[in-house]
Design an enzyme around this catalytic site. Structure first.
Site, PDB file in Angstrom:
ATOM      1  N   LYS A 201      24.982  42.941  55.139  1.00 52.00           N
ATOM      2  CA  LYS A 201      25.116  43.552  56.468  1.00 52.00           C
ATOM      3  C   LYS A 201      23.897  43.237  57.343  1.00 52.00           C
ATOM      4  O   LYS A 201      24.044  42.846  58.495  1.00 52.00           O
ATOM      5  CB  LYS A 201      25.288  45.080  56.349  1.00 52.00           C
ATOM      6  N   ARG A 276      28.060  56.805  56.683  1.00 48.59           N
ATOM      7  CA  ARG A 276      28.287  56.694  55.242  1.00 48.59           C
ATOM      8  C   ARG A 276      29.069  57.870  54.701  1.00 48.59           C
ATOM      9  O   ARG A 276      29.433  57.862  53.527  1.00 48.59           O
ATOM     10  CB  ARG A 276      26.942  56.613  54.521  1.00 48.59           C
ATOM     11  N   ARG A 315      16.962  39.892  45.412  1.00 51.50           N
ATOM     12  CA  ARG A 315      16.244  40.308  46.611  1.00 51.50           C
ATOM     13  C   ARG A 315      15.028  41.161  46.227  1.00 51.50           C
ATOM     14  O   ARG A 315      13.968  41.071  46.854  1.00 51.50           O
ATOM     15  CB  ARG A 315      17.170  41.109  47.536  1.00 51.50           C
ATOM     16  N   ARG A 321      11.321  46.372  47.843  1.00 50.06           N
ATOM     17  CA  ARG A 321      12.057  47.639  47.898  1.00 50.06           C
ATOM     18  C   ARG A 321      12.230  48.205  46.501  1.00 50.06           C
ATOM     19  O   ARG A 321      12.828  47.571  45.632  1.00 50.06           O
ATOM     20  CB  ARG A 321      13.434  47.432  48.546  1.00 50.06           C
ATOM     21  N   ARG A 333      23.470  53.184  43.786  1.00 52.80           N
ATOM     22  CA  ARG A 333      23.735  52.987  45.218  1.00 52.80           C
ATOM     23  C   ARG A 333      25.167  52.496  45.433  1.00 52.80           C
ATOM     24  O   ARG A 333      25.853  52.931  46.372  1.00 52.80           O
ATOM     25  CB  ARG A 333      22.739  51.979  45.817  1.00 52.80           C
TER      26      ARG A 333
HETATM   27  P1  AMP Z   1      20.359  50.586  53.053  1.00 52.37           P
HETATM   28  O1  AMP Z   1      19.170  49.863  53.593  1.00 52.37           O
HETATM   29  O2  AMP Z   1      21.470  50.720  54.077  1.00 52.37           O
HETATM   30  O3  AMP Z   1      20.853  50.035  51.751  1.00 52.37           O
HETATM   31  O4  AMP Z   1      19.895  52.090  52.768  1.00 52.37           O
HETATM   32  C1  AMP Z   1      18.894  52.376  51.836  1.00 52.37           C
HETATM   33  C2  AMP Z   1      18.870  53.859  51.540  1.00 52.37           C
HETATM   34  O5  AMP Z   1      18.594  54.585  52.730  1.00 52.37           O
HETATM   35  C3  AMP Z   1      20.175  54.429  51.021  1.00 52.37           C
HETATM   36  O6  AMP Z   1      20.321  54.252  49.636  1.00 52.37           O
HETATM   37  C4  AMP Z   1      20.006  55.892  51.385  1.00 52.37           C
HETATM   38  O7  AMP Z   1      19.133  56.564  50.511  1.00 52.37           O
HETATM   39  C5  AMP Z   1      19.301  55.807  52.731  1.00 52.37           C
HETATM   40  N1  AMP Z   1      20.300  55.733  53.823  1.00 52.37           N
HETATM   41  C6  AMP Z   1      20.496  54.700  54.683  1.00 52.37           C
HETATM   42  N2  AMP Z   1      21.486  54.970  55.567  1.00 52.37           N
HETATM   43  C7  AMP Z   1      21.937  56.203  55.229  1.00 52.37           C
HETATM   44  C8  AMP Z   1      22.971  57.033  55.738  1.00 52.37           C
HETATM   45  N3  AMP Z   1      23.755  56.652  56.760  1.00 52.37           N
HETATM   46  N4  AMP Z   1      23.140  58.259  55.176  1.00 52.37           N
HETATM   47  C9  AMP Z   1      22.374  58.662  54.137  1.00 52.37           C
HETATM   48  N5  AMP Z   1      21.413  57.917  53.606  1.00 52.37           N
HETATM   49  C10 AMP Z   1      21.172  56.694  54.131  1.00 52.37           C
END
Ligand code: AMP
Length: 377
Positions: A201, A276, A315, A321, A333
């Site tokens: 994404k 989400r 990655r 990360r 996740r």
């Molecule tokens: P991402 O970079 O989108 O994979 O997000 C990394 C982490 O950020 C996720 O595993 C969640 O812990 C938190 N996170 C990101 N976006 C959301 C969201 N919309 N709602 C809740 N937690 C989020």
């Protein structure tokens, strides 16, 4: 899942309009106007005079509801140019019958500045009518600049341009059975980029935001930025993110709202990692509504779990990360995605706004697949 429906906009020429008054509401108001007028007129045979073109629907629906004998005629004036109410009104078709001694009721679709009424009163000055009364379906008190009495008023509305039910924008919109209001903010294109962690994404959003001049908001990136800067929000989010769990909805929603507000002039947004959950999708709807806008599409990158795990582990070797470094966190996740997020597909599918795109292939190929979907919106 009970989520509020997205507003359906219509486009007439260059402008967008949003639903304002339903056909049912109009019908109820028309019924009330008929009742008030028939009560006053009694057994006399009134002459209803419609002002063309706008009033044709009002007149038609009104007289169909009128329970007693009546006459109907029209006069035609030209008053509107585009969305501006013009001061200069011309009489195109005048009265063709003798109205001496008659009770005349003007049926108007809308009264705003009242300029049309000046002309109407001028027309009737020399007719020896018994009484002249004015009925209007819509009335804009803020715009009204005259002293003529309005005897019957359907609905008072704010001073905003409307179309539908006889009213037009530069010729279009008269045929609509309901009434739409002009949309204040310019048209935005808002996309939800969807898919499990590792679907690509973020990578694709970087290309799409340039190509379509959109603002990219990745909730994950905003959280990571806050963690790096050791803000209170960052500290709170970190405890969840480190375990691969979702940050609580209210925290995420407040943050997202603030990010959108920071970009008030945007052409639109690419939401990445949001919504989400149901609560987040609901909050996003409300936010879009408040901007007179909507989500145009949810575009999902579809990738198999095992490929995701592989991609994220690789990655993790360079991203730094913590949630990319550990296979069990990665799997958590992905599980969170299927438990809490994947159901949103149904919500957007139900509105024909869900588009699945194969997320396996070269970055360029996938960008082309996504663009094909976006270009068709
Ligand atoms: P991402 O970079 O989108 O994979 O997000 C990394 C982490 O950020 C996720 O595993 C969640 O812990 C938190 N996170 C990101 N976006 C959301 C969201 N919309 N709602 C809740 N937690 C989020």
């Amino acid at each position: 899942m009970q989520l509020q429906n997205l507003v359906t906009l219509i486009k007439l020429h260059d402008k967008y309009f949003k639903p304002f008054i339903s056909a049912k509401e109009i019908d109820d108001v028309m019924q009330r106007l008929v009742a008030e007028i028939v009560e006053d007129v009694g057994d006399e045979i009134p002459v209803f005079v419609g002002i063309l073109n706008g009033s044709f629907m009002v007149v038609s629906d009104f007289v169909k509801k009128y329970p007693k004998p009546c006459e109907v005629t029209f006069i035609k004036l030209a008053s509107y140019e585009g969305v501006k109410s013009s001061e200069d009104i011309q009489r195109l078709i005048g009265l063709t019958q003798d109205l001496t001694g008659r009770t005349v009721i003007i049926l108007e679709d809308i009264i705003d500045t009242g300029n049309t009424l000046t002309e109407v009163h001028r027309i009737f000055e020399n007719e020896k009518v018994k009484s002249l009364k004015i009925a209007t379906l819509f009335y804009k008190p803020e715009a009204y600049k005259k002293d003529f009495k309005l005897h019957y008023v359907g609905i008072e509305i704010p001073n905003k341009f409307i179309v539908g039910y006889g009213l037009d924008y530069d010729g279009l919109g008269r045929n609509l059975p309901e009434v739409y209001q002009i949309k204040e903010t310019q048209h935005m294109t808002n996309l939800v980029l969807f898919g499990p962690p590792g679907a690509g994404k973020g990578t694709q959003a970087d290309f799409l935001k340039e190509k379509y001049s959109l603002v990219h908001i990745s909730t994950g990136d905003v959280f990571r930025y806050n963690i790096k800067n050791e803000t209170a929000l960052g500290m709170l989010a970190k405890s969840y993110m480190d375990k691969g769990e979702l940050v609580p909805d209210q925290v995420t929603i407040d943050m997202l709202n603030a990010e959108v507000e920071k970009n008030a002039d945007a052409n639109g947004f690419i939401f990445d990692g949001f919504p989400r959950t149901n609560a987040q999708a609901d909050a996003l709807n409300k936010l879009m509504d408040s901007k007179d806008s909507q989500i145009n599409a949810m575009i999902a990158l579809e990738v198999d779990d095992e490929i995701l795990v592989e991609r994220l582990l690789s990655r993790g070797k360079t991203s730094g990360r913590a949630d990319d470094a550990d296979e069990s966190i990665i799997r958590n996740r992905i599980k969170e995605y299927y438990d809490k997020t994947a159901i949103l597909k149904d919500f957007y599918s139900a509105q024909n706004k869900y588009f699945g795109v194969d997320g396996v292939g070269s970055i360029e190929d996938i960008t082309v697949r996504l663009s094909t979907v976006i270009d068709k919106l």
